[in-house]
Design an enzyme around this catalytic site. Structure first.
Site, mmCIF file in Angstrom:
data_model
loop_
_atom_site.group_PDB
_atom_site.id
_atom_site.type_symbol
_atom_site.label_atom_id
_atom_site.label_comp_id
_atom_site.label_asym_id
_atom_site.label_seq_id
_atom_site.Cartn_x
_atom_site.Cartn_y
_atom_site.Cartn_z
ATOM 1 N N MET A 178 -17.872 -40.414 -79.249
ATOM 2 C CA MET A 178 -18.610 -40.981 -78.102
ATOM 3 C C MET A 178 -18.980 -42.164 -77.703
ATOM 4 O O MET A 178 -19.506 -42.949 -76.625
ATOM 5 C CB MET A 178 -19.608 -39.661 -77.708
ATOM 6 C CG MET A 178 -19.215 -38.241 -77.623
ATOM 7 S SD MET A 178 -20.855 -37.563 -77.522
ATOM 8 C CE MET A 178 -21.091 -37.643 -75.845
ATOM 9 N N ALA A 179 -19.607 -42.220 -79.074
ATOM 10 C CA ALA A 179 -20.666 -43.580 -78.963
ATOM 11 C C ALA A 179 -20.626 -44.144 -80.887
ATOM 12 O O ALA A 179 -21.037 -43.244 -81.739
ATOM 13 C CB ALA A 179 -22.028 -43.601 -78.717
ATOM 14 N N SER A 180 -20.187 -44.809 -80.680
ATOM 15 C CA SER A 180 -20.776 -46.342 -81.820
ATOM 16 C C SER A 180 -22.176 -46.700 -82.430
ATOM 17 O O SER A 180 -22.034 -48.151 -81.111
ATOM 18 C CB SER A 180 -19.483 -47.277 -82.560
ATOM 19 O OG SER A 180 -19.720 -47.564 -83.748
ATOM 20 N N ALA A 181 -22.713 -47.185 -82.673
ATOM 21 C CA ALA A 181 -24.204 -48.418 -83.045
ATOM 22 C C ALA A 181 -24.071 -48.863 -84.164
ATOM 23 O O ALA A 181 -23.628 -48.723 -85.324
ATOM 24 C CB ALA A 181 -25.304 -47.937 -82.342
ATOM 25 N N SER A 182 -25.127 -49.302 -84.729
ATOM 26 C CA SER A 182 -25.572 -50.097 -85.572
ATOM 27 C C SER A 182 -25.380 -49.290 -86.952
ATOM 28 O O SER A 182 -24.995 -49.372 -87.871
ATOM 29 C CB SER A 182 -26.298 -51.087 -85.914
ATOM 30 O OG SER A 182 -26.726 -51.690 -84.588
ATOM 31 N N GLN B 194 -22.501 -43.398 -85.368
ATOM 32 C CA GLN B 194 -21.965 -43.037 -84.005
ATOM 33 C C GLN B 194 -22.268 -41.663 -83.903
ATOM 34 O O GLN B 194 -22.463 -40.743 -84.887
ATOM 35 C CB GLN B 194 -20.920 -43.588 -84.415
ATOM 36 C CG GLN B 194 -19.909 -42.776 -85.711
ATOM 37 C CD GLN B 194 -18.257 -43.419 -85.734
ATOM 38 O OE1 GLN B 194 -18.205 -44.832 -85.308
ATOM 39 N NE2 GLN B 194 -17.391 -42.564 -86.128
ATOM 40 N N VAL B 195 -21.861 -41.750 -82.407
ATOM 41 C CA VAL B 195 -21.884 -39.621 -81.987
ATOM 42 C C VAL B 195 -19.992 -39.085 -81.479
ATOM 43 O O VAL B 195 -19.580 -39.886 -81.201
ATOM 44 C CB VAL B 195 -22.829 -39.709 -81.321
ATOM 45 C CG1 VAL B 195 -23.159 -38.513 -80.463
ATOM 46 C CG2 VAL B 195 -23.563 -40.394 -81.632
ATOM 47 N N LYS C 207 -24.138 -36.591 -85.020
ATOM 48 C CA LYS C 207 -24.898 -38.394 -85.349
ATOM 49 C C LYS C 207 -24.519 -37.868 -86.331
ATOM 50 O O LYS C 207 -25.213 -37.335 -87.715
ATOM 51 C CB LYS C 207 -26.097 -38.217 -84.920
ATOM 52 C CG LYS C 207 -26.714 -39.365 -84.935
ATOM 53 C CD LYS C 207 -27.677 -40.402 -84.066
ATOM 54 C CE LYS C 207 -28.603 -41.051 -83.689
ATOM 55 N NZ LYS C 207 -29.808 -41.088 -83.602
ATOM 56 N N ASP D 51 -38.816 -45.505 -77.831
ATOM 57 C CA ASP D 51 -36.761 -46.235 -78.120
ATOM 58 C C ASP D 51 -36.833 -45.891 -76.518
ATOM 59 O O ASP D 51 -35.777 -45.683 -76.693
ATOM 60 C CB ASP D 51 -36.232 -46.114 -78.760
ATOM 61 C CG ASP D 51 -35.281 -47.311 -78.888
ATOM 62 O OD1 ASP D 51 -35.082 -48.884 -78.536
ATOM 63 O OD2 ASP D 51 -34.421 -47.558 -80.141
#
Length: 550
Positions: free
Chosen positions: A127-131, A134-135, A149, A284
């Site tokens: 669904m999403a990718s970060a540093s 990812q999810v 996650k 955050d």
């Protein structure tokens, strides 16, 4: 070898974006100035971007760990000029997703079962990718929709390698730059290392989420998704999937009929509730982590995700911060200056008169504007910058708090431009202070400390006895000492007397509590006279007890 290649890569990007302009040559020793003057980056053309954008682009090119570092550095307005901090604030994770098969392998290794056994459905497309992670979307066997996650594979090795290089550069800055010690680059890197390693532990993030969910259980202000602990390990977190409108999508919120004023004011209330009621706040709260439940448009509710970074305040910091803010509201700059000294935020040798004058110079122009035009977050920023001239050291807990407040205020004004954060905050702070210093606060303190007082009372004679024996051994190594025996007898009588005083004090304060059950704590004048008498008697007994112990 890998570390050397990484170092050359960093040097190349440094040269490409001409980051040498950030090096304060005039503050460096002569041999370093000569060395840097002959460095190869002078052969690169001067980029057309601003210095802030050049730094942002360089961090983006160096990869996810430097991007994350830039995001955290953007919150350190006490260390960076405003233009650079604003440029870094626009950093986004431009990290391509890793294959779903790798995510599946990490999940199966962590949870010890095949994905097909663990979940009814599992979407291998993220669904999403970060540093850092990812999810993926999934469904539990019970039919519950969840998100999974997963920590990025091999990320810890990359982090440790890059942090080692950052520490080396920070050490050189601190050693050779005249401003290095005051700006404490090593502390910045250490703060980043702590933050990034906390984000690598999914169990820690899950624990943060559980604490926030408990704090706001049944609240109409904010909803925290449920954590499924049976599916959560260090590298994997499984959390309830939420449905809401992204808070940054103001068009969708208006189309849903959401009362934007109520939504903005609730954001402020959430912040102050977390800081002063719970001393545990989501640190955050940028728009990507906040959604809105618009099922009741006139009473909307926030939904928060991503709990890797939280902040806390010690009771003394809570108290000093609240008193500082209330003094600002009243323009009592003398008290502000004195509180900074008392709290240890500025050195004890600070001249209060000069500090007061500097604060007044910063604040008076601000207060001449309409309250709705005043940025609370930037106001605190100006204050910290002023205090820095008076040797105020970086207070990590306040920096994190300021960053969160800037996020909340920016979000609130995006939703409702006429938001008056000052008038929203002042009543809350005043009510909190009344509760803290009034009878409810005294009862709470008594409830917390009384067990330890009673527990320590039986031990006092033995402690006194041991201390006196040590004194006797030092001064009179042999022979009995009648004075020591007399002192022990006095200590025993004092213990019995103090125990009686404590029991009577508890009875008096308990009686005061019974007489004030129907009191509106917002108005201390309504407390019955007999309540004050019993409370005073209890306090006198406790004071007498403490004096007799000295």
């Amino acid at each position: 070898m890998t570390r050397i290649k990484r170092l050359f890569r960093i040097a190349w990007v440094f040269s490409k974006y001409r980051l040498d302009e950030f090096i304060p040559l005039s503050d460096l020793p002569p041999f370093l100035r000569v060395l840097l003057a002959l460095a190869p980056w002078h052969f690169f053309p001067q980029p057309k971007h601003s210095r802030g954008d050049r730094l942002r682009l360089a961090l983006e090119e160096l990869g996810p760990i430097f991007i994350k570092f830039g995001q955290i550095l953007s919150t350190r307005r006490d260390l960076l000029p405003d233009d650079m901090a604003l440029a870094l604030a626009h950093l986004q994770d431009r990290v391509p997703p890793f294959p779903g098969s790798q995510a599946q392998a990490i999940i199966e290794r962590s949870l010890g079962q095949p994905v097909g056994t663990l979940f009814q459905t599992f979407d291998s497309n993220p669904m999403a990718s970060a540093s850092v992670a990812q999810v993926h979307a999934a469904t539990l066997l019970s039919g519950q929709s969840v998100v999974v996650k997963v920590i990025r594979p091999g990320i810890e090795k990359v982090i440790n390698q890059d942090i080692s290089l950052m520490r080396m550069m920070a050490s050189a800055l601190q050693r050779y730059w005249s401003e290095g010690r005051r700006l404490r680059p090593m502390d910045v890197v250490e703060d980043y290392e702590q933050t990034i390693h906390d984000e690598l532990d999914m169990q820690r993030e899950a624990a943060n989420a559980s604490q926030l969910r408990r704090n706001f259980d049944g609240s109409s202000l904010i909803y925290i998704p449920e954590i499924f602990w049976d599916y959560t390990k260090q590298s994997v977190l499984v959390m309830e999937r939420i449905q809401g409108i992204p808070v940054a999508d103001t068009d969708a919120l208006r189309a849903a009929g959401v009362d934007m004023k109520v939504l903005a004011e609730k954001g402020v209330e959430i912040f102050f509730t977390q800081v002063f009621r719970d001393s545990f706040f989501h640190a955050d709260m940028h728009p990507g982590n906040i959604f809105v439940d618009a099922s009741n448009p006139q009473d909307p509710r926030y939904i928060a995700i991503d709990f890797g970074i939280v902040g806390t305040l010690a009771p003394e910091d809570q108290s000093y911060l609240a008193r500082n803010l209330l003094a600002f509201f009243r323009r009592d700059y003398r008290q502000v200056a004195e509180l900074h000294v008392q709290s240890g935020w500025v050195p004890a040798h600070t001249r209060v008169n000069e500090f007061e004058a500097a604060i007044r110079t910063v604040c008076e122009p601000i207060f001449e504007r309409p309250l709705k035009e005043i940025s609370f977050g930037h106001f605190l920023l100006r204050l910290f910058q002023t205090a820095r001239r008076f040797e105020m050291e970086v207070q990590p807990q306040l920096v994190l708090l300021q960053k969160t407040l800037l996020n909340v205020e920016g979000l609130g004004r995006q939703l409702y431009p006429d938001l008056d954060l000052w008038s929203t905050a002042q009543p809350y702070l005043e009510a909190w202070m009344r509760k803290r210093i009034g009878p409810p606060g005294m009862f709470k303190a008594l409830k917390e400390h009384l067990p330890s007082w009673l527990e320590q009372s039986p031990e006092m004679p033995q402690l006194v006895h041991d201390a006196l024996l040590q004194i006797r051994d030092l001064n009179r190594p042999t022979g009995p000492d009648q004075a020591t025996l007399d002192a022990l007898q006095r200590a025993e009588r004092s213990r019995q007397r103090n125990l009686r005083r404590t029991v009577l004090a508890v009875a008096c304060i308990g009686g005061a509590w019974l007489t004030t059950q129907q009191v509106d704590w917002q108005s201390l004048q309504t407390i019955p006279v007999q309540g004050w008498i019993l409370l005073a008697a209890g306090g006198w007994l406790l004071l007498g007890r403490s004096r007799s112990e000295l």
